[in-house]
Design an enzyme around this catalytic site. Structure first.
Site, PDB file in Angstrom:
ATOM      1  N   CYS A 196       5.214  -6.333   1.494  1.00  0.00           N
ATOM      2  CA  CYS A 196       5.701  -4.704   1.696  1.00  0.00           C
ATOM      3  C   CYS A 196       4.800  -3.968   2.862  1.00  0.00           C
ATOM      4  O   CYS A 196       5.179  -4.232   3.876  1.00  0.00           O
ATOM      5  CB  CYS A 196       5.421  -4.168   0.331  1.00  0.00           C
TER       6      CYS A 196
ATOM      7  N   ASP B 247     -18.610 -10.421 -22.974  1.00  0.00           N
ATOM      8  CA  ASP B 247     -18.938 -10.455 -21.510  1.00  0.00           C
ATOM      9  C   ASP B 247     -20.522 -10.587 -21.346  1.00  0.00           C
ATOM     10  O   ASP B 247     -20.851 -11.254 -20.639  1.00  0.00           O
ATOM     11  CB  ASP B 247     -18.565  -8.876 -20.933  1.00  0.00           C
TER      12      ASP B 247
ATOM     13  N   HIS C 110       7.718  -7.573  -3.667  1.00  0.00           N
ATOM     14  CA  HIS C 110       6.687  -7.891  -4.293  1.00  0.00           C
ATOM     15  C   HIS C 110       6.760  -9.062  -5.294  1.00  0.00           C
ATOM     16  O   HIS C 110       7.133  -9.073  -6.467  1.00  0.00           O
ATOM     17  CB  HIS C 110       5.816  -6.982  -5.338  1.00  0.00           C
TER      18      HIS C 110
ATOM     19  N   GLU D  90       4.155 -10.766  -6.731  1.00  0.00           N
ATOM     20  CA  GLU D  90       3.001 -10.950  -7.559  1.00  0.00           C
ATOM     21  C   GLU D  90       3.426 -10.293  -8.898  1.00  0.00           C
ATOM     22  O   GLU D  90       2.601 -10.489  -9.896  1.00  0.00           O
ATOM     23  CB  GLU D  90       1.691 -10.224  -6.846  1.00  0.00           C
TER      24      GLU D  90
ATOM     25  N   LYS E 251     -10.815 -11.038 -17.838  1.00  0.00           N
ATOM     26  CA  LYS E 251     -11.337 -10.973 -19.438  1.00  0.00           C
ATOM     27  C   LYS E 251     -10.896 -12.270 -19.834  1.00  0.00           C
ATOM     28  O   LYS E 251     -11.823 -13.017 -20.441  1.00  0.00           O
ATOM     29  CB  LYS E 251     -10.814  -9.921 -20.060  1.00  0.00           C
TER      30      LYS E 251
ATOM     31  N   GLY F 153       0.645  -1.220  -0.038  1.00  0.00           N
ATOM     32  CA  GLY F 153      -0.219  -0.038   0.063  1.00  0.00           C
ATOM     33  C   GLY F 153       0.798   1.260  -0.016  1.00  0.00           C
ATOM     34  O   GLY F 153       2.130   1.198   0.435  1.00  0.00           O
TER      35      GLY F 153
END
Ligand code: XMP
Length: 522
Positions: free
Chosen positions: A77, A227, A168, A170, A378, A50
């Site tokens: 973090c 979608d 990080h 990710e 998506k 954050g």
């Protein structure tokens, strides 16, 4: 489930994303979530990064219960600093902000490498992005990794299974990051790797059935895009003909679009669909309007007007049908990236919500919102579409803007110009498919200049239309580059458009990148 608590990092959604890629189900909630209010028991909790400093008076803090639930916790973090802060020890501002690549040195304490880093080389490249760092270790914690700028780049309380990392895992800039996430989620937490699209679909169909009940009815708009088609098919599987899909033909769709959507959804997928042909109302209102923003507003408002009329008709019909329940729900194909933007703990972003609420229609009509795709990205929607037997052409379809061809006809829109752009577009896309390059292109379409130019047809000089062709490659639609066609393809396309579309004098291929241009012309 692995619960991800979001402290506002731009990377948080990537944590959920990586977990899903590992077939582990995960849910993201704001960091301020009261943990006693959860309706599920997570197998483990990840505290995200954050932009704050844990010491700031307005810094967000996690429910302290997080450390008492008896499930493993991983802080990334800011999450690491939050762990230290809750355990009463030092977090200090770093002398310099650490941003970018760093080499992580994995400590073998005694002889054992932390379970978090199992299988990783001793020195491994990671991505850092932080200002504060850990000064001293909280009690009973151990340092499990260091980096040149962070003496405690990884910490652990192995007995309580609380872990913190300064880097990080990710982001793709941390090449072995996924293994760290896997070690935590599958290894330490023991989360099952059984999340699949099929499992998701079954769960979602069951959830919708329970939510909607035995009688109530649902309405929703479809556009022919992936979608809304997947959402409609899901709803059809859950409640059958009690789902009423509406497609509005606004007169500025691609050629034959309304007919094809009707065919695919009704005949192919069994969806209860009404196509409302409102092209005259749209085209009459667009007459003489050249300003793109005005076109967008006219199309948006007219769409809402027509959808509302249709919804009222369906509601009335339900009222007069014996045993039919009232229309209570509104289906919306909101995707996860839209949701992420609106669940920030600093307050949901209202603009995003109204954008996706079709002009506030559900509120106005007192309908409850149902969003079956709100947990999906998506490409997951596409995977689900394939799984549900939606034709591959539709699943892999290029995006098409809501205001349609109106923003691809520069200047005022006439029926004649719509015809020209529709026919040119059809040929362009047909030839792209024939050349086998459709999937290499992110978006391709024809547009029409507001000016005319001179050409020759037969022996006659013709003051005819100027058609633009555009094909771009992009991953996020924020930036894009023009597609370079294999030799011969463009020539074939131009030739066909010249021969087959009446009134065209010239065809131009547009090669500007975004920026400075945009993908659409208006
Ligand atoms: P631009 O032209 O901004 O397009 O580079 C980026 C992406 O957004 C689509 N787009 C729209 N979609 N309503 C929509 O639903 C609009 O008014 C609109 N304008 C642009 C465009 O097709 C591209 O995919």
């Amino acid at each position: 489930t692995i619960l991800v608590l979001d402290f506002g990092s731009q990377y948080t959604h990537l944590i959920t994303r990586r977990l899903r890629e590992l077939n582990i189900y995960s849910e993201m909630l704001p960091c301020t979530q009261k943990l006693t209010d959860l309706d599920f028991k997570p197998k483990g909790i990840i505290l995200s990064g954050g932009p704050y400093s844990v010491y700031a008076s307005d810094a967000p803090h996690v429910d302290p219960n997080v450390f008492e639930l008896g499930v493993p916790v991983l802080g990334i973090c800011y999450g690491l600093q939050e762990i230290a802060w809750h355990h009463g020890k030092d977090v200090v501002a770093g002398e310099k902000r650490e941003y970018g690549h760093a080499e992580l040195n994995i400590h073998a304490n005694g002889s054992e490498v932390s379970r978090l880093f199992q299988g990783l080389p001793n020195n491994t490249d990671v991505w850092m992005s932080h200002g504060d760092k850990l000064g001293r270790m909280p009690e009973d914690f151990q340092t499990i990794a260091t980096s040149p700028n962070s003496p405690h780049a990884g910490i652990a309380h192995e007995k309580k299974q609380i872990y913190g990392i300064q880097f990080h895992p990710e982001v793709t800039h941390t090449p072995r990051g996924v293994e760290v996430i896997k070690n935590f989620a599958a290894g330490i937490c023991g989360a099952k790797q059984d999340w699949t699209m099929e499992a998701f679909k079954d769960k979602e169909v069951a959830r919708i059935r329970k939510l909607v009940g035995e009688k109530a009815q649902v309405i929703g708009a479809v556009s022919g895009g992936v979608d809304s088609t997947v959402a409609a098919k899901l709803m059809q599987e859950a409640v059958g003909a009690r789902f009423h899909a509406v497609m509005v033909d606004n007169g500025v769709l691609r050629k034959n679009e309304a007919k094809q959507v009707k065919e695919t959804l009704t005949r192919g997928l069994g969806v209860n669909l009404t196509v409302v042909d409102a092209s005259d109302r749209f085209l009459d209102r667009l007459q003489g309007v050249a300003d793109p923003e005005k076109k967008r507003i006219i199309i948006g408002n007219t769409f809402i007007e027509i959808f509302e009329e249709e919804a009222k008709r369906i509601a009335k019909e339900a009222e007069s049908t014996p045993h039919a329940g009232p229309v209570e729900w509104f289906l919306q194909g909101t995707l996860y990236p839209d949701v992420i933007e609106s669940i920030s703990f600093r307050g949901p972003s209202q603009t995003i919500k109204t954008h996706h609420n079709v002009g506030g229609l559900p509120e106005k009509m007192k309908l409850k919102l149902i969003e079956p795709l709100r947990e999906l990205f998506k490409d997951e929607v596409r995977a689900m579409g394939r799984e549900m037997g939606i034709p591959p052409d539709l699943v892999g379809r290029h995006p098409f803007p809501g205001p349609g061809l109106a923003i691809r006809i520069l200047g005022d829109v006439t029926r004649e110009k719509v015809r020209v752009v529709q026919e040119a577009d059809l040929i362009f896309i047909e030839e792209i498919r024939k050349a086998g390059v459709y999937d290499e292109i992110s978006q391709a379409f024809a547009a029409l200049s507001g000016d005319r130019a001179v050409g020759v047809v037969g022996d006659q000089r013709l003051h005819g239309y100027l058609v633009f062709l555009r094909a771009v490659r992009t991953t996020d639609f924020m930036t894009a580059t023009a597609y370079e066609f294999p030799a011969g393809v463009l020539a074939r396309i131009v030739n066909r458009i010249g021969n087959e579309v009446e009134g065209v004098a010239r065809v131009l291929y547009e090669v500007t990148s975004k920026p400075p241009s945009t993908i659409e012309f208006e």
